[in-house]
Design a protein around this motif. Structure first.
Motif, PDB file in Angstrom:
ATOM      1  N   MET A   1      43.103  16.654 -25.405  1.00 26.03           N
ATOM      2  CA  MET A   1      43.321  15.231 -25.578  1.00 26.03           C
ATOM      3  C   MET A   1      42.093  14.502 -25.032  1.00 26.03           C
ATOM      4  O   MET A   1      41.638  14.789 -23.934  1.00 26.03           O
ATOM      5  CB  MET A   1      44.594  14.827 -24.827  1.00 26.03           C
ATOM      6  N   THR A   2      41.594  13.553 -25.802  1.00 24.19           N
ATOM      7  CA  THR A   2      40.400  12.811 -25.393  1.00 24.19           C
ATOM      8  C   THR A   2      40.776  11.670 -24.444  1.00 24.19           C
ATOM      9  O   THR A   2      41.956  11.315 -24.307  1.00 24.19           O
ATOM     10  CB  THR A   2      39.687  12.221 -26.617  1.00 24.19           C
ATOM     11  N   ALA A  36      42.862   3.502 -11.539  1.00 17.67           N
ATOM     12  CA  ALA A  36      41.941   4.316 -10.739  1.00 17.67           C
ATOM     13  C   ALA A  36      41.546   5.604 -11.462  1.00 17.67           C
ATOM     14  O   ALA A  36      40.372   5.983 -11.485  1.00 17.67           O
ATOM     15  CB  ALA A  36      42.568   4.637  -9.386  1.00 17.67           C
ATOM     16  N   ASN A  37      42.519   6.276 -12.058  1.00 19.70           N
ATOM     17  CA  ASN A  37      42.229   7.553 -12.702  1.00 19.70           C
ATOM     18  C   ASN A  37      41.500   7.391 -14.030  1.00 19.70           C
ATOM     19  O   ASN A  37      40.644   8.208 -14.365  1.00 19.70           O
ATOM     20  CB  ASN A  37      43.513   8.369 -12.862  1.00 19.70           C
ATOM     21  N   LEU A  38      41.797   6.342 -14.783  1.00 26.97           N
ATOM     22  CA  LEU A  38      41.060   6.095 -16.019  1.00 26.97           C
ATOM     23  C   LEU A  38      39.616   5.696 -15.716  1.00 26.97           C
ATOM     24  O   LEU A  38      38.687   6.104 -16.426  1.00 26.97           O
ATOM     25  CB  LEU A  38      41.757   5.039 -16.867  1.00 26.97           C
ATOM     26  N   ALA A  39      39.404   4.937 -14.644  1.00 26.60           N
ATOM     27  CA  ALA A  39      38.045   4.574 -14.243  1.00 26.60           C
ATOM     28  C   ALA A  39      37.256   5.819 -13.835  1.00 26.60           C
ATOM     29  O   ALA A  39      36.075   5.956 -14.170  1.00 26.60           O
ATOM     30  CB  ALA A  39      38.086   3.560 -13.100  1.00 26.60           C
ATOM     31  N   ALA A  40      37.906   6.726 -13.135  1.00 25.14           N
ATOM     32  CA  ALA A  40      37.240   7.970 -12.739  1.00 25.14           C
ATOM     33  C   ALA A  40      36.878   8.802 -13.967  1.00 25.14           C
ATOM     34  O   ALA A  40      35.808   9.423 -14.012  1.00 25.14           O
ATOM     35  CB  ALA A  40      38.137   8.772 -11.796  1.00 25.14           C
ATOM     36  N   LYS A  50      37.925  19.739 -16.318  1.00 21.67           N
ATOM     37  CA  LYS A  50      37.673  20.020 -14.901  1.00 21.67           C
ATOM     38  C   LYS A  50      37.776  18.776 -14.025  1.00 21.67           C
ATOM     39  O   LYS A  50      37.624  18.864 -12.809  1.00 21.67           O
ATOM     40  CB  LYS A  50      36.301  20.669 -14.729  1.00 21.67           C
ATOM     41  N   CYS A  51      38.030  17.643 -14.632  1.00 20.48           N
ATOM     42  CA  CYS A  51      38.136  16.384 -13.891  1.00 20.48           C
ATOM     43  C   CYS A  51      39.521  16.276 -13.250  1.00 20.48           C
ATOM     44  O   CYS A  51      40.540  16.343 -13.947  1.00 20.48           O
ATOM     45  CB  CYS A  51      37.911  15.208 -14.839  1.00 20.48           C
ATOM     46  N   PRO A  52      39.585  16.102 -11.935  1.00 20.20           N
ATOM     47  CA  PRO A  52      40.894  15.972 -11.270  1.00 20.20           C
ATOM     48  C   PRO A  52      41.733  14.813 -11.824  1.00 20.20           C
ATOM     49  O   PRO A  52      42.949  14.943 -11.959  1.00 20.20           O
ATOM     50  CB  PRO A  52      40.534  15.743  -9.805  1.00 20.20           C
ATOM     51  N   SER A  53      41.097  13.714 -12.166  1.00 23.75           N
ATOM     52  CA  SER A  53      41.838  12.574 -12.723  1.00 23.75           C
ATOM     53  C   SER A  53      42.415  12.898 -14.090  1.00 23.75           C
ATOM     54  O   SER A  53      43.512  12.452 -14.433  1.00 23.75           O
ATOM     55  CB  SER A  53      40.927  11.345 -12.817  1.00 23.75           C
ATOM     56  N   ILE A  58      47.202  13.990 -17.382  1.00 24.51           N
ATOM     57  CA  ILE A  58      47.933  14.902 -18.266  1.00 24.51           C
ATOM     58  C   ILE A  58      49.288  15.248 -17.646  1.00 24.51           C
ATOM     59  O   ILE A  58      50.314  15.262 -18.339  1.00 24.51           O
ATOM     60  CB  ILE A  58      47.103  16.176 -18.565  1.00 24.51           C
ATOM     61  N   ASN A  59      49.310  15.497 -16.344  1.00 29.46           N
ATOM     62  CA  ASN A  59      50.578  15.784 -15.663  1.00 29.46           C
ATOM     63  C   ASN A  59      51.502  14.568 -15.704  1.00 29.46           C
ATOM     64  O   ASN A  59      52.721  14.722 -15.858  1.00 29.46           O
ATOM     65  CB  ASN A  59      50.329  16.222 -14.224  1.00 29.46           C
TER      66      ASN A  59
END
Length: 67
Positions: A1-2, A36-40, A50-53, A58-59
């Motif tokens: 997923m992009t 915060a996670n979309l900005a990261a 491999k990106c934690p965000s 996804i979770n």
């Protein structure tokens, strides 16, 4: 997923006020969590998976779909 597909998903889905994603991850402020996670993700310049965000989002998507 992009990244764009994730953004589109979270812009169209009905979000709960709070959600338990995993045993150790309970989100109380979904708009702030998403922001915060979309900005990261926008700043990430390596493999997306491999990106934690990315993993967190996804979770979150899976948790919403399983409600």
């Amino acid at each position: 997923m992009t990244i764009e597909e994730l953004k589109e998903y979270f812009n169209t889905v009905s979000l709960p006020n709070e959600i338990q994603i995993t045993v150790d991850m309970h989100i109380f402020d979904l708009p702030k969590f998403l922001q915060a996670n979309l900005a990261a993700l926008d700043r990430w310049n390596r493999e997306l998976e491999k990106c934690p965000s990315y993993v967190r989002l996804i979770n979150l998507k899976k948790a919403i779909e399983n409600q």
